[in-house]
Design a protein around this motif. Structure first.
Motif, PDB file in Angstrom:
ATOM      1  N   LEU A 162     -39.900  22.760  12.899  1.00 43.44           N
ATOM      2  CA  LEU A 162     -40.008  20.933  12.441  1.00 43.44           C
ATOM      3  C   LEU A 162     -39.359  19.969  13.447  1.00 43.44           C
ATOM      4  O   LEU A 162     -40.281  18.262  13.775  1.00 43.44           O
ATOM      5  CB  LEU A 162     -39.652  20.434  10.998  1.00 43.44           C
ATOM      6  N   VAL A 190     -43.707  15.422   5.801  1.00 35.98           N
ATOM      7  CA  VAL A 190     -42.917  16.319   4.776  1.00 35.98           C
ATOM      8  C   VAL A 190     -43.555  14.640   4.278  1.00 35.98           C
ATOM      9  O   VAL A 190     -43.177  13.446   4.413  1.00 35.98           O
ATOM     10  CB  VAL A 190     -41.819  15.928   5.953  1.00 35.98           C
ATOM     11  N   ARG A 205     -40.807  19.683  16.557  1.00 32.49           N
ATOM     12  CA  ARG A 205     -42.271  18.277  16.322  1.00 32.49           C
ATOM     13  C   ARG A 205     -42.071  16.928  16.094  1.00 32.49           C
ATOM     14  O   ARG A 205     -42.562  15.610  16.907  1.00 32.49           O
ATOM     15  CB  ARG A 205     -43.165  18.744  15.203  1.00 32.49           C
ATOM     16  N   TYR A 206     -40.734  17.057  15.609  1.00 32.38           N
ATOM     17  CA  TYR A 206     -39.956  15.358  14.979  1.00 32.38           C
ATOM     18  C   TYR A 206     -39.335  14.961  16.821  1.00 32.38           C
ATOM     19  O   TYR A 206     -39.916  13.494  16.632  1.00 32.38           O
ATOM     20  CB  TYR A 206     -38.651  15.360  14.619  1.00 32.38           C
ATOM     21  N   LEU A 239     -34.296  16.294   8.248  1.00 36.29           N
ATOM     22  CA  LEU A 239     -35.292  17.102   8.120  1.00 36.29           C
ATOM     23  C   LEU A 239     -34.568  18.233   8.734  1.00 36.29           C
ATOM     24  O   LEU A 239     -35.246  19.551   8.085  1.00 36.29           O
ATOM     25  CB  LEU A 239     -35.941  16.388   9.861  1.00 36.29           C
ATOM     26  N   LEU A 263     -45.349  14.222  10.168  1.00 36.07           N
ATOM     27  CA  LEU A 263     -44.451  15.654  10.299  1.00 36.07           C
ATOM     28  C   LEU A 263     -45.375  16.358   8.253  1.00 36.07           C
ATOM     29  O   LEU A 263     -44.585  18.035   8.347  1.00 36.07           O
ATOM     30  CB  LEU A 263     -43.186  15.356  10.272  1.00 36.07           C
ATOM     31  N   GLU A 303     -36.813  21.680   6.490  1.00 37.33           N
ATOM     32  CA  GLU A 303     -36.674  22.717   7.084  1.00 37.33           C
ATOM     33  C   GLU A 303     -36.456  24.696   7.125  1.00 37.33           C
ATOM     34  O   GLU A 303     -36.518  25.320   7.192  1.00 37.33           O
ATOM     35  CB  GLU A 303     -36.993  22.520   9.095  1.00 37.33           C
TER      36      GLU A 303
END
Ligand code: ADP
Ligand code: MG
Length: 652
Positions: free
Chosen positions: A233, A322, A236-237, A287, A320, A291
Motif C-alpha cells: 500500500l 482507503v 503504491r502511495y 497508511l 488507494l 496496510e
C-alpha cells in the motif's frame, strides 16, 4: 502565608492574585530586575541627567494638580551642601509621609524641573540601595510592600527542603538553596544575583528532566502493535505522489518506519515549517496502520484544520481505495469501515469507536490539553506522531518534550520559491494595495489579514466593516470574501471552497488559525497592523502563500516607526530577513528573552520561573545529564518532581 507577621486575609487575597499563596511563593518571587549601582552625591554635586542617590531631610512639601488625573508632589529636601526640589508623579498620598524633618534617601535623576524620584526610602535604606530587587507587583500590592514581605519570608528560607543531592551540588558548584534564595533577594552585585538565579534555574531544569526521564521509563513498559516492514500500500502511495520526496521527508519516513517496527509505542515530534511537506509524511504513517489491517487517526486543534487535512489526504486515500472519514463537531460521518479518521478532539469524545487504532497523528499538539492527548491513547497504546509547524530549536524541543524523539523537516521542496517579504508603514499602504491588485489582474489570488485578535460579536462587525471598506476603496471591482471565526462551519467551508475554485479574488481573514487554506494560486498577502502579531504567528500566516511554483509576496504593514517598540521593529525585520522557521524560532526566543515560551505551559508543567532559555542552554545540558542518574532517587527531589508533574496526570 498568614503565618507571616502583618499578613491577614485581605492582603492574602491580593497576593494570591499575583500567584503568591505560600511563603515559598514569596521566596521564589523572582525580581524582574535589580537597581543598578549608583553613586551617592551631595546635593550640591548633582549633575543633570545622571542617576544618583541623595540623602537628606524634608523641609517642606506641596501637591499640585495641573490637570485631572495628574498630581505632582514636590518636596524641598536639604543636606549639608544644598537644597533641592524632589518630584513625584501621581502619588499624592506621599504628602502625608513627607512631613518636615523626615529623613529620606532618594534615587533618581536631576532635570530642569528638579530631582525626579525613581525610588525612595523614608528613614532607612532598602528600595534605593544598589542592587535593590524590583519585583513584579500589582496596583494593590506595591513593590515596596512586596519587598517588606519578602524580607520577612527570608527568615524561613532555611525551612525549605533542598531538592539537590549534596554530591550534585558539589560537582556542579552550586550554592545551597537557602543561600541562593537570600542572595536572589539581596545580592551585593549583579553577578551574585545571577549566580543565585542559575542555581534555582538548575533545580527547575533538573526536576523537569527527571520527570521526563521517568515518563520515558514508564512508556517503555507500554506495548504497541509492531507494524513490521512497509508493504504494497505505501509503495503504491509513493508512486501516486506527483513529486519526489525531499531528503528530509525520506529521512523522516525512515525514522518513523523504525519506530513502527517496535513494540514500544512511537512518540515522535515531527517539526517543519508550513508547507514543508509534513502531511505527506503523516499520511505515510497512517497508511502503515491501514496496510496492517488496523486503523489510523489524525487529530487537529480546530475544525478548519481538520477539514483542511481531510481535503488534502482524502483524494489520495480514494485513489488507494482507503476509506477516510471526517469527524468534527459539525460533521458526523459514518465510521463504519473507516480506516483513517480525521477530526478534532470530537474524535476522542466518548462513544467514538476508532477500531483498533495503531497510529495516531496529532497536529499542533501544543494546542491540545494534556488530558485530551491522554484520552486519545487511553486504554490502547498507539504509535503517536506529533506534528508542529511552529518549530522550536532542537535542544529546547528535547527539553520540553524530552520524552519525545524529534524529527525535523528543515528544507522545503526545491520547487518552492522563498516568499519575498517586505515591511512598509501605514503611510505607504496604498502602494502595497497597488501591488496586490497587479497580482489580481494577472489572474492570481490574494489574502488580506486584519488583526482582530478576539472573535467577539463586535469584532465581527468591525471585520465586516473593514471588508466593506476594502470593497469600496482598495479592492473596488474585485470579488472579496470575508473569513472570520463567527461564521458557521458550513458557511466557512463554502467560502473556502469558493476561494479555492477561483470564485473569489481576495480572502479577507481575521484569524490566524482559521486560515487553514492551501491555494497555490494565492501569491500575495497583505497583513494589516502586522506589528500587533507575534513572530511565530506572522511566519505561520505567511506560509499561506508560496504554495505554488509562482514567486509569492508577503507585505507587512505596520504603524509608523515612532509608534513601534524596538521589539516590534526587530520582529518585522526578522521576517523580512528570513524565511526559515527554525531560525525565526531562535530569534523569537531571543526577543522574548525569558518570557513565556510557547509550549512550556502546554507541556503541563507549571511555569519555569528562573530559566532563561537562551542563556541557560549549557545549564540545560548539565541538568539533562544529571537527571539520567536520578530517575529512582528518593527524597525531596522526588517530591518536587511529583509536585511539578502533578498536573500532567489525568484528573482522577
Ligand atoms: P505541511 O503539512 O508541512 O504544511 P504539506 O504536506 O501540506 O506541508 O505540503 C505542502 C504542499 O507541498 C502540498 O501541496 C504538497 O502536496 C506539496 N509537497 C509536499 N511534499 C512535496 C515534495 N517533496 N515536492 C513537491 N511538493 C511537495
Ligand atoms: Mg499540511
Amino acid at each position: 502565608m498568614e503565618s507571616l507577621p502583618g499578613v491577614g486575609p485581605a492582603l492574602s487575597r491580593k497576593l494570591a492574585k499575583l500567584g503568591l499563596r505560600t511563603v515559598r511563593d514569596l521566596l521564589e518571587h523572582r525580581p524582574h530586575r535589580y537597581e543598578t549601582a549608583v553613586p551617592e552625591r551631595r546635593i550640591a554635586d548633582l549633575m543633570a541627567g545622571e542617576e544618583a542617590a541623595i540623602a537628606g531631610e524634608v523641609r517642606g512639601v506641596s501637591v499640585r494638580r495641573p490637570r485631572r488625573n495628574l498630581a505632582i508632589v514636590q518636596a524641598r529636601v536639604a543636606d549639608a551642601s544644598d537644597e533641592i526640589t524632589a518630584v513625584w508623579f501621581n502619588q499624592a498620598w506621599l504628602q502625608e509621609k513627607l512631613r518636615p524633618g523626615t529623613r529620606v534617601r532618594l534615587r533618581g535623576k536631576l532635570d530642569r524641573n528638579g530631582f525626579q524620584v525613581r525610588s525612595y526610602d523614608l528613614n532607612g535604606v532598602s528600595a534605593t540601595a544598589d542592587f535593590a530587587p524590583v519585583y513584579p507587583a500589582s496596583e494593590e500590592v506595591t513593590p515596596k510592600r512586596l519587598r517588606g514581605l519578602v524580607e520577612r519570608a527570608l527568615v524561613h528560607a532555611r525551612d525549605l527542603p533542598d531538592p539537590l543531592p549534596a554530591a550534585l551540588k558539589a560537582s556542579e558548584r552550586l550554592p545551597l538553596l537557602p543561600d541562593a534564595l537570600v542572595v536572589l533577594h539581596r545580592p551585593r552585585s549583579l553577578e551574585e544575583g545571577e549566580e543565585a538565579r542559575r542555581r534555582l534555574a538548575f533545580d527547575e531544569l533538573l526536576v523537569l528532566q527527571v520527570g521526563l526521564a521517568r515518563a520515558r521509563t514508564g512508556r517503555e513498559q507500554a506495548r504497541a502493535r509492531p507494524l513490521g516492514e512497509p508493504g504494497a500500500l505505501v509503495a503504491r502511495y509513493r508512486e501516486l505522489l506527483p513529486f519526489e520526496l525531499t531528503a528530509d521527508q525520506e529521512q523522516a519516513i525512515a525514522e518513523i518506519g523504525r519506530d513502527l517496527a517496535r513494540e514500544a509505542p512511537m512518540q515522535r515530534l515531527l517539526q517543519g515549517d508550513v508547507g514543508s511537506g509534513k502531511t505527506v509524511v503523516a499520511l505515510y504513517a497512517l497508511l502503515r496502520a491501514v496496510e496492517a489491517g488496523l486503523s489510523g487517526a489524525l487529530m487537529a486543534p480546530t475544525e478548519t484544520l481538520a477539514e483542511q487535512h481531510f481535503l488534502t489526504i482524502e483524494p489520495w486515500c480514494a485513489e488507494l481505495g482507503v476509506r477516510a472519514v471526517l469527524l468534527t463537531g459539525s460533521v458526523k460521518s459514518d465510521l463504519e469501515g473507516a480506516q483513517i479518521v480525521v477530526g478534532t478532539h470530537a474524535l476522542i469524545q466518548e462513544g467514538v469507536d476508532l477500531g483498533e487504532l495503531a497510529v495516531a497523528v496529532v497536529d499542533e499538539q501544543h494546542r491540545f490539553g494534556v488530558e485530551q492527548r491522554r484520552a486519545l491513547v487511553e486504554g490502547q497504546a498507539p504509535h503517536v506522531l506529533h506534528m508542529t509547524a511552529t518549530p522550536i530549536p532542537r535542544t529546547l524541543a528535547l527539553t520540553l518534550y524530552g520524552d519525545l524523539s524529534v524529527t525535523e523537516i528543515a528544507h522545503l521542496p526545491a520547487s518552492r520559491k522563498p516568499i519575498v517579504t517586505s515591511w512598509v508603514t501605514a503611510e505607504r499602504s496604498s502602494a502595497a494595495y497597488t501591488r496586490l491588485r497587479k497580482h489580481l489582474d494577472a489572474g492570481r489570488q490574494a489574502y488580506v489579514v486584519c488583526p482582530l485578535i478576539e472573535e467577539t460579536e463586535s469584532s465581527r462587525r468591525a471585520a465586516e466593516a473593514e471588508a466593506e471598506r476594502l470593497r469600496r476603496v482598495e479592492l473596488k471591482g474585485y470579488r472579496v470574501g470575508l473569513l472570520h471565526g463567527r461564521l458557521r462551519p458550513a458557511e466557512r467551508r463554502e467560502l473556502m471552497a469558493g476561494f479555492k475554485a477561483g470564485e473569489l479574488d481576495v480572502l479577507v481573514a481575521t484569524t490566524v488559525i482559521e486560515v487553514g487554506v492551501d491555494v497555490p494560486n494565492a501569491t500575495i498577502m497583505i497583513v494589516q497592523e502586522a506589528d500587533r502579531f507575534g513572530l511565530a504567528q506572522l511566519h505561520q500566516l505567511r506560509g499561506r502563500v508560496g504554495r505554488g511554483a509562482e514567486q509569492s509576496y508577503c507585505l507587512l504593514i505596520s504603524r509608523p516607526h515612532e509608534e513601534l517598540t524596538d521589539d516590534a521593529k526587530a520582529r518585522l525585520q526578522a521576517l523580512v530577513d528570513s524565511n526559515d522557521g527554525f531560525e525565526l524560532a531562535e530569534k523569537d526566543l531571543e526577543l522574548r528573552g525569558e518570557g513565556q515560551l510557547l509550549g512550556t505551559r502546554q507541556s503541563g508543567l507549571s511555569d519555569l520561573r528562573f530559566v532563561h532559555w537562551r542563556r541557560d542552554r549549557p545549564l540545560l545540558e548539565r541538568a539533562r545529564a544529571a537527571a539520567e542518574g536520578l530517575v529512582d532517587y528518593e527524597g525531596p527531589l522526588a517530591e518536587e518532581v511529583e509536585r511539578a508533574f502533578a498536573d500532567r496526570e489525568p484528573a482522577a
